[in-house]
Motif scaffolding. Structure first.
Motif, PDB file in Angstrom:
ATOM      1  N   LEU A   1      -5.499  -0.018   3.897  1.00 11.81           N
ATOM      2  CA  LEU A   1      -4.478  -0.910   4.465  1.00 11.81           C
ATOM      3  C   LEU A   1      -5.008  -1.663   5.684  1.00 11.81           C
ATOM      4  O   LEU A   1      -4.860  -2.889   5.787  1.00 11.81           O
ATOM      5  CB  LEU A   1      -3.239  -0.090   4.846  1.00 11.81           C
TER       6      LEU A   1
ATOM      7  N   LYS B   1       2.069   3.366  14.055  1.00 14.20           N
ATOM      8  CA  LYS B   1       1.239   3.026  12.904  1.00 14.20           C
ATOM      9  C   LYS B   1       1.231   1.517  12.688  1.00 14.20           C
ATOM     10  O   LYS B   1       0.197   0.911  12.400  1.00 14.20           O
ATOM     11  CB  LYS B   1       1.821   3.731  11.676  1.00 14.20           C
TER      12      LYS B   1
ATOM     13  N   PHE C   1       0.844  -1.204   0.000  1.00 10.09           N
ATOM     14  CA  PHE C   1       0.000   0.000   0.000  1.00 10.09           C
ATOM     15  C   PHE C   1       0.873   1.245   0.000  1.00 10.09           C
ATOM     16  O   PHE C   1       1.212   1.775   1.053  1.00 10.09           O
ATOM     17  CB  PHE C   1      -0.961  -0.051   1.188  1.00 10.09           C
TER      18      PHE C   1
HETATM   19  N1  CTP Z   1      -3.664   4.130   3.991  1.00 13.41           N
HETATM   20  C1  CTP Z   1      -4.760   3.510   3.395  1.00 13.41           C
HETATM   21  N2  CTP Z   1      -5.988   4.092   3.452  1.00 13.41           N
HETATM   22  C2  CTP Z   1      -6.166   5.258   4.106  1.00 13.41           C
HETATM   23  C3  CTP Z   1      -5.059   5.908   4.717  1.00 13.41           C
HETATM   24  C4  CTP Z   1      -3.830   5.316   4.646  1.00 13.41           C
HETATM   25  O1  CTP Z   1      -4.592   2.439   2.795  1.00 13.41           O
HETATM   26  N3  CTP Z   1      -7.379   5.786   4.150  1.00 13.41           N
HETATM   27  C5  CTP Z   1      -2.359   3.456   3.955  1.00 13.41           C
HETATM   28  C6  CTP Z   1      -1.293   4.159   3.146  1.00 13.41           C
HETATM   29  O2  CTP Z   1      -1.331   3.708   1.795  1.00 13.41           O
HETATM   30  C7  CTP Z   1      -0.019   3.723   3.852  1.00 13.41           C
HETATM   31  C8  CTP Z   1      -0.462   3.589   5.304  1.00 13.41           C
HETATM   32  O3  CTP Z   1      -1.884   3.410   5.275  1.00 13.41           O
HETATM   33  O4  CTP Z   1       0.399   2.441   3.441  1.00 13.41           O
HETATM   34  C9  CTP Z   1      -0.128   4.731   6.193  1.00 13.41           C
HETATM   35  O5  CTP Z   1      -0.650   5.927   5.651  1.00 13.41           O
HETATM   36  P1  CTP Z   1      -0.434   7.256   6.460  1.00 13.41           P
HETATM   37  O6  CTP Z   1      -1.159   8.379   5.797  1.00 13.41           O
HETATM   38  O7  CTP Z   1       1.035   7.407   6.732  1.00 13.41           O
HETATM   39  O8  CTP Z   1      -1.145   6.858   7.850  1.00 13.41           O
HETATM   40  P2  CTP Z   1      -2.522   7.216   8.501  1.00 13.41           P
HETATM   41  O9  CTP Z   1      -2.996   6.001   9.248  1.00 13.41           O
HETATM   42  O10 CTP Z   1      -3.486   7.792   7.521  1.00 13.41           O
HETATM   43  O11 CTP Z   1      -2.122   8.285   9.619  1.00 13.41           O
HETATM   44  P3  CTP Z   1      -1.720   9.853   9.479  1.00 13.41           P
HETATM   45  O12 CTP Z   1      -1.995  10.319   8.070  1.00 13.41           O
HETATM   46  O13 CTP Z   1      -2.571  10.521  10.509  1.00 13.41           O
HETATM   47  O14 CTP Z   1      -0.239   9.906   9.814  1.00 13.41           O
END
Ligand code: CTP
Ligand code: CA
Length: 231
Positions: A132, A163, A96
């Motif tokens: 994810l 995370k 992802f």
């Molecule tokens: N991801 C996903 N779907 C979402 C948000 C995130 O599949 N709605 C996936 C991204 O592709 C990545 C991972 O989760 O592999 C982490 O994304 P990230 O944006 O860093 O984490 P978040 O959980 O959304 O936390 P934040 O943005 O608050 O740091």
């Protein structure tokens, strides 16, 4: 000249990869998006294809050509991305790399919002599905290896570890995306691969590389994990 056959260590393996940003409509002419070129995810798709895998790449709007030999599904929003991910299952490996917009507009305008003297249009945001986390928590259809990314602008390793615990994936690729790094839109990336045995997390920090090199190295780790051999 006779050449030895190319090794295809991921032959017969189904790999699904998300890449790029998502666009969440505000009205017919405007959207909310994340900064993402899609380059890292596309490079991973190409590297997995080169290793012989059957690759489905689910991409948000990007300015890149489809990688040769890869099945590409183009989507706009997070909800469309989730639908296409579910349609691409079963898969052995899911990666992802997409920068999914965390929120979409609940009160999407059917017509273009107009400036009025009454002030700014109120935008109500609702959270998008976490693709994810959804796939990581599947029962029977969960891919054997689920890899997430953690894009952070501060406290990289601590945030990535938190995370990791939250998402339920097997590996996390953590990268610093603060503006000074030039990672967003650029050709290079500095990543840390987080893996775990039980509750113990190990962090493997890679030197700065091109996004293609990161992709090749990640696919080599996947091959090692699946076959126990070096690529
Ligand atoms: N991801 C996903 N779907 C979402 C948000 C995130 O599949 N709605 C996936 C991204 O592709 C990545 C991972 O989760 O592999 C982490 O994304 P990230 O944006 O860093 O984490 P978040 O959980 O959304 O936390 P934040 O943005 O608050 O740091
Ligand atoms: Ca996010």
């Amino acid at each position: 000249l006779l050449r030895p056959p190319q090794p295809r260590p991921l032959a017969g393996k189904r790999v699904l990869i998300t890449a790029g940003p998502t666009h969440e409509p505000i009205d017919p002419v405007r959207y909310i998006a994340n900064r993402s070129s899609g380059k890292q995810g596309f490079a991973i798709a190409a590297a997995a294809q080169a290793a012989g895998a059957d690759v489905t790449l689910i991409s948000g709007p990007v300015d890149l050509g489809d990688p040769a030999g890869v099945r590409v599904k183009h989507v706009e929003s997070a909800r469309e991305m989730l639908q296409q991910v579910e349609a691409a299952l079963p898969a052995d490996i899911a990666i992802f790399a997409a920068a999914v917009a965390d929120w979409r507009v609940a009160n999407e305008g059917e017509q273009k919002l107009k400036k009025t003297s009454a002030g700014m249009p109120p935008l109500q945001l609702v959270e998008n599905p976490d693709i994810l986390a959804t796939i990581s928590k599947l029962g029977d259809h969960r891919p054997k290896l689920v890899i997430g990314f953690a894009a952070e602008t501060e406290h990289l390793i601590d945030n990535a570890k938190a995370k990791f615990a939250r998402k339920g994936c097997d590996w996390i690729v953590a990268n610093d995306v603060s503006p000074a790094t030039g990672v967003m839109g650029g050709d290079r990336n500095t990543v840390h691969l987080l893996t775990r045995k039980g509750t113990e997390i190990s962090v493997d920090s890679w030197p700065v590389m091109t996004k293609e090199q990161v992709a090749t190295e990640l696919v080599a780790r996947i091959v090692q994990n699946f076959t126990g051999t070096q690529a």
